[in-house]
Design a protein around this motif. Structure first.
Motif, PDB file in Angstrom:
ATOM      1  N   MET A 197     -64.318  33.444   0.024  1.00 23.72           N
ATOM      2  CA  MET A 197     -64.270  32.214  -0.744  1.00 23.72           C
ATOM      3  C   MET A 197     -64.593  32.485  -2.208  1.00 23.72           C
ATOM      4  O   MET A 197     -65.437  33.304  -2.534  1.00 23.72           O
ATOM      5  N   ILE A 198     -63.889  31.761  -3.091  1.00 26.19           N
ATOM      6  CA  ILE A 198     -64.186  31.770  -4.517  1.00 26.19           C
ATOM      7  C   ILE A 198     -64.821  30.430  -4.864  1.00 26.19           C
ATOM      8  O   ILE A 198     -64.331  29.371  -4.457  1.00 26.19           O
ATOM      9  N   LEU A 199     -65.903  30.471  -5.617  1.00 28.87           N
ATOM     10  CA  LEU A 199     -66.614  29.261  -6.043  1.00 28.87           C
ATOM     11  C   LEU A 199     -66.261  28.959  -7.497  1.00 28.87           C
ATOM     12  O   LEU A 199     -66.393  29.828  -8.366  1.00 28.87           O
ATOM     13  N   VAL A 200     -65.807  27.733  -7.774  1.00 29.26           N
ATOM     14  CA  VAL A 200     -65.532  27.287  -9.136  1.00 29.26           C
ATOM     15  C   VAL A 200     -66.647  26.344  -9.562  1.00 29.26           C
ATOM     16  O   VAL A 200     -66.900  25.338  -8.895  1.00 29.26           O
ATOM     17  N   LEU A 201     -67.328  26.672 -10.650  1.00 28.87           N
ATOM     18  CA  LEU A 201     -68.378  25.802 -11.182  1.00 28.87           C
ATOM     19  C   LEU A 201     -67.793  24.955 -12.303  1.00 28.87           C
ATOM     20  O   LEU A 201     -67.247  25.473 -13.275  1.00 28.87           O
ATOM     21  N   ASP A 202     -67.919  23.644 -12.148  1.00 31.34           N
ATOM     22  CA  ASP A 202     -67.268  22.667 -13.009  1.00 31.34           C
ATOM     23  C   ASP A 202     -68.133  22.332 -14.222  1.00 31.34           C
ATOM     24  O   ASP A 202     -69.230  21.792 -14.090  1.00 31.34           O
ATOM     25  N   PHE A 203     -67.619  22.623 -15.426  1.00 35.06           N
ATOM     26  CA  PHE A 203     -68.306  22.284 -16.665  1.00 35.06           C
ATOM     27  C   PHE A 203     -67.620  21.134 -17.405  1.00 35.06           C
ATOM     28  O   PHE A 203     -67.887  20.913 -18.579  1.00 35.06           O
ATOM     29  N   GLY A 204     -66.742  20.418 -16.700  1.00 34.60           N
ATOM     30  CA  GLY A 204     -66.196  19.189 -17.264  1.00 34.60           C
ATOM     31  C   GLY A 204     -64.822  19.269 -17.874  1.00 34.60           C
ATOM     32  O   GLY A 204     -64.386  18.328 -18.531  1.00 34.60           O
ATOM     33  N   GLY A 205     -64.084  20.353 -17.685  1.00 33.66           N
ATOM     34  CA  GLY A 205     -62.742  20.457 -18.250  1.00 33.66           C
ATOM     35  C   GLY A 205     -61.716  19.710 -17.417  1.00 33.66           C
ATOM     36  O   GLY A 205     -61.986  19.279 -16.294  1.00 33.66           O
ATOM     37  N   GLN A 206     -60.502  19.576 -17.967  1.00 38.06           N
ATOM     38  CA  GLN A 206     -59.451  18.828 -17.282  1.00 38.06           C
ATOM     39  C   GLN A 206     -58.660  19.667 -16.281  1.00 38.06           C
ATOM     40  O   GLN A 206     -57.907  19.123 -15.485  1.00 38.06           O
ATOM     41  N   TYR A 207     -58.805  20.982 -16.312  1.00 28.49           N
ATOM     42  CA  TYR A 207     -57.993  21.838 -15.445  1.00 28.49           C
ATOM     43  C   TYR A 207     -58.797  22.438 -14.286  1.00 28.49           C
ATOM     44  O   TYR A 207     -58.355  23.390 -13.656  1.00 28.49           O
ATOM     45  N   ASN A 208     -59.968  21.881 -14.021  1.00 27.95           N
ATOM     46  CA  ASN A 208     -60.876  22.507 -13.053  1.00 27.95           C
ATOM     47  C   ASN A 208     -60.265  22.648 -11.664  1.00 27.95           C
ATOM     48  O   ASN A 208     -60.352  23.693 -11.024  1.00 27.95           O
ATOM     49  N   GLN A 209     -59.640  21.560 -11.178  1.00 32.89           N
ATOM     50  CA  GLN A 209     -59.052  21.614  -9.847  1.00 32.89           C
ATOM     51  C   GLN A 209     -57.813  22.506  -9.821  1.00 32.89           C
ATOM     52  O   GLN A 209     -57.458  23.073  -8.792  1.00 32.89           O
ATOM     53  N   LEU A 210     -57.173  22.631 -10.974  1.00 35.17           N
ATOM     54  CA  LEU A 210     -56.004  23.496 -11.057  1.00 35.17           C
ATOM     55  C   LEU A 210     -56.402  24.957 -10.841  1.00 35.17           C
ATOM     56  O   LEU A 210     -55.645  25.740 -10.256  1.00 35.17           O
ATOM     57  N   ILE A 211     -57.585  25.321 -11.301  1.00 33.92           N
ATOM     58  CA  ILE A 211     -58.077  26.682 -11.057  1.00 33.92           C
ATOM     59  C   ILE A 211     -58.173  26.927  -9.555  1.00 33.92           C
ATOM     60  O   ILE A 211     -57.733  27.956  -9.038  1.00 33.92           O
ATOM     61  N   ALA A 212     -58.737  25.962  -8.854  1.00 31.14           N
ATOM     62  CA  ALA A 212     -58.877  26.088  -7.399  1.00 31.14           C
ATOM     63  C   ALA A 212     -57.510  26.223  -6.736  1.00 31.14           C
ATOM     64  O   ALA A 212     -57.320  27.014  -5.811  1.00 31.14           O
ATOM     65  N   ARG A 213     -56.558  25.449  -7.217  1.00 33.59           N
ATOM     66  CA  ARG A 213     -55.216  25.518  -6.648  1.00 33.59           C
ATOM     67  C   ARG A 213     -54.605  26.896  -6.846  1.00 33.59           C
ATOM     68  O   ARG A 213     -53.967  27.447  -5.946  1.00 33.59           O
ATOM     69  N   ARG A 214     -54.769  27.472  -8.026  1.00 32.96           N
ATOM     70  CA  ARG A 214     -54.219  28.805  -8.291  1.00 32.96           C
ATOM     71  C   ARG A 214     -54.856  29.851  -7.379  1.00 32.96           C
ATOM     72  O   ARG A 214     -54.181  30.776  -6.915  1.00 32.96           O
TER      73      ARG A 214
END
Length: 509
Positions: free
Chosen positions: A1-18
């Motif tokens: 699993m890769i963990l994405v830590l959200d700092f408030g940008g507009q593309y955060n979920q897109l990172i997860a999708r990639r």
């Protein structure tokens, strides 16, 4: 699993999708997640997202410097890269020249694991006012631009990587290669997460969660709610009732098409209820011109209709909605800016008369929802339908919504979709007609007209988080324009929207 830590940008979920495109499971969590929880989750890698703040401001989103000493590979993106530099002793300043949009980035190292297979000069998407003026000790600068001295940096020994640009958006030409390198070459992921496992797991979770309870599915007939409905039907069978609210804001003849698929003569064994509520919605929207207010009115009225139908059915514990990731992020996730309230997220009223709202697709992007639909055996003609917003034509009509305006946009949209289909245009993510609030002078039959302008829109996108305007054949636009002006009463002008996302959204309001 890769963990994405959200700092408030507009593309955060897109990172997860990639990341998921590489068959690696990925979750997004707030930047405030504790180190103990991160250790417990034991991710193979961590990605720090972009964000709207400056790292040197007192109230900016931050994290513990200990995060970089957990022995877990970290990739900082945009704000995340600046935060890494700042917390580890580098210097972050306001850039003399801001960079926004497509930018040529030059690689300075040919041996970086992150950039293996990437061209020495590559086009990346920049969006920053601050920049890293000096990298921390132990870091090597691996890329730059004419105005950004640290477009990328890394400390290979500590498995710390940072890029000022956004590799997750499609405008970064080789961004997918970079993220694949991080996930596999740097983090050592196996790549064994598949959509069929999501479907099986979700059905089991829904069955366990709902138990003997009853559920009411908000069915619009679109891709998202259709997949949600079939997921629920496989999980709880006859305990599910699908309620389709025809709010009078659907595309031409769409209400009848939805009933043909999910109604008593359709292929699915579900309890289907159609509620014709056109007049009710028109009355609520009378005189309202603000798009956010329209969305919230439509969202609340949806819920009230569902509550009323639930009471007719009997005790209903759960309301099921086809909410997906882009809905959530554009309605404001964590510190992310609110772009627009979606009727089934930010548009929900304060009081909802259900035990709980169930959103089984909340963690999926549109293409993942389609994949899940195929796994569930839903026919392609349903799975591949272009998206249609919950508020419907209410947000494709600029200004006040009236029955006459709905008629105009329905007829124009039907003509447009028919001509695109006839021409065999492929690769479009979404295309539709919208009614502007602009009236202009025209001439028809030697007489003066003062009528509305229709705006046509067509975009190409895979994730609906970013999009480019489609270059439709001129013949298609000419034929569509001619037919709309001649066949749709009240229209004397047709425009074509050439704006991408960003800066525009795909819908008009």
């Amino acid at each position: 699993m890769i963990l994405v830590l959200d700092f408030g940008g507009q593309y955060n979920q897109l990172i997860a999708r990639r990341v998921r495109e590489n068959h690696v499971y990925c979750e997004v969590h707030p930047h405030t997640m504790s180190l103990d929880r991160i250790r417990e989750m034991a991710p193979k890698g961590i990605i720090l997202t972009g964000g709207p703040n400056s790292v040197y401001q007192a109230d900016s989103a931050s994290c513990s410097p200990e995060l970089f000493r957990l022995g877990i590979p970290v990739l900082g993106i945009c704000y995340g890269s600046q935060l890494m530099a700042y917390l580890l002793g580098g210097r972050v300043e306001t850039a003399p020249t801001s960079e926004y949009g497509k930018t040529e980035v030059t690689l300075r190292s040919g041996r970086s694991k992150l950039f293996a297979g990437v061209d020495t000069k590559t086009i990346c998407w920049m969006s920053h006012t601050d920049y890293i003026a000096a990298a921390p000790d132990g870091f090597q600068i691996t890329a730059d631009t004419p105005v950004c001295p640290v477009a990328a940096m890394e400390n290979e020994a500590e498995n710390l990587y940072a890029v000022q640009f956004h590799p997750e958006v499609m405008h970064t030409v080789q961004g997918k290669v970079m993220l694949k390198n991080f996930v596999y070459a740097i983090c050592g992921c196996a790549g064994d997460w598949k959509m069929d496992s999501f479907v099986r797991r979700t059905i089991c979770e829904l069955r366990e969660k709902i138990g003997n309870g009853r559920a009411l599915c908000a069915l619009s007939g679109g891709v998202d709610s259709s997949v949600a409905a079939v997921l629920l039907s496989k999980a709880i069978g006859s305990q599910l009732t699908c309620v389709f609210v025809d709010h009078g804001l659907l595309r031409k003849d769409e209400g009848d098409q939805v009933e043909a698929v999910f109604g008593p003569n359709g292929p699915y064994d579900v309890h289907f209820v159609r509620v014709n509520a056109k007049d009710r919605f028109y009355q609520k929207l009378a005189g309202v011109t603000d798009p956010e207010q329209k969305r919230k009115i439509i969202g609340e009225e949806f819920i009230r209709v569902f509550e009323e139908e639930a009471k007719k059915i009997g005790a209903v514990d759960y309301l099921v909605q086809g909410t997906i990731y882009p809905d959530v992020i554009e309605s404001g996730l964590g510190k992310s800016a609110v772009i627009k309230s979606h009727h089934n997220v930010g548009g929900l009223p304060d009081y909802v008369d259900f035990k709980e709202i169930v959103e089984p697709l909340r963690l999926l992007f549109k293409d993942e929802v389609r994949t899940a639909g195929r796994e569930l055996g839903i026919p392609d003609y349903l799975v591949n339908r272009q998206p249609f917003p919950g508020p419907g034509l209410g947000i494709r009509i600029i200004g006040e919504v009236t029955e006459e305006k709905v008629r105009i946009v329905q007829e124009a949209d039907a003509i447009y979709r028919e001509e695109v289909a006839k021409a065999g245009v492929e690769g479009l993510g979404q295309y539709f007609a919208a009614l502007t609030n602009m009236r202009s002078v025209g001439v028809m039959g030697d007489g003066r007209t003062y009528d509305y302008a229709i705006a046509l829109r067509a975009v190409m996108t895979s994730d609906f988080m970013t999009a480019e305007s489609a270059q439709l054949p001129w013949e298609v636009l000419q034929k569509t324009t001619s037919r709309i002006v001649n066949e749709v009463r009240g229209v004397n002008r047709v425009l074509y929207d050439c704006t991408g996302k960003p800066p525009a959204t795909i819908e008009f309001e």
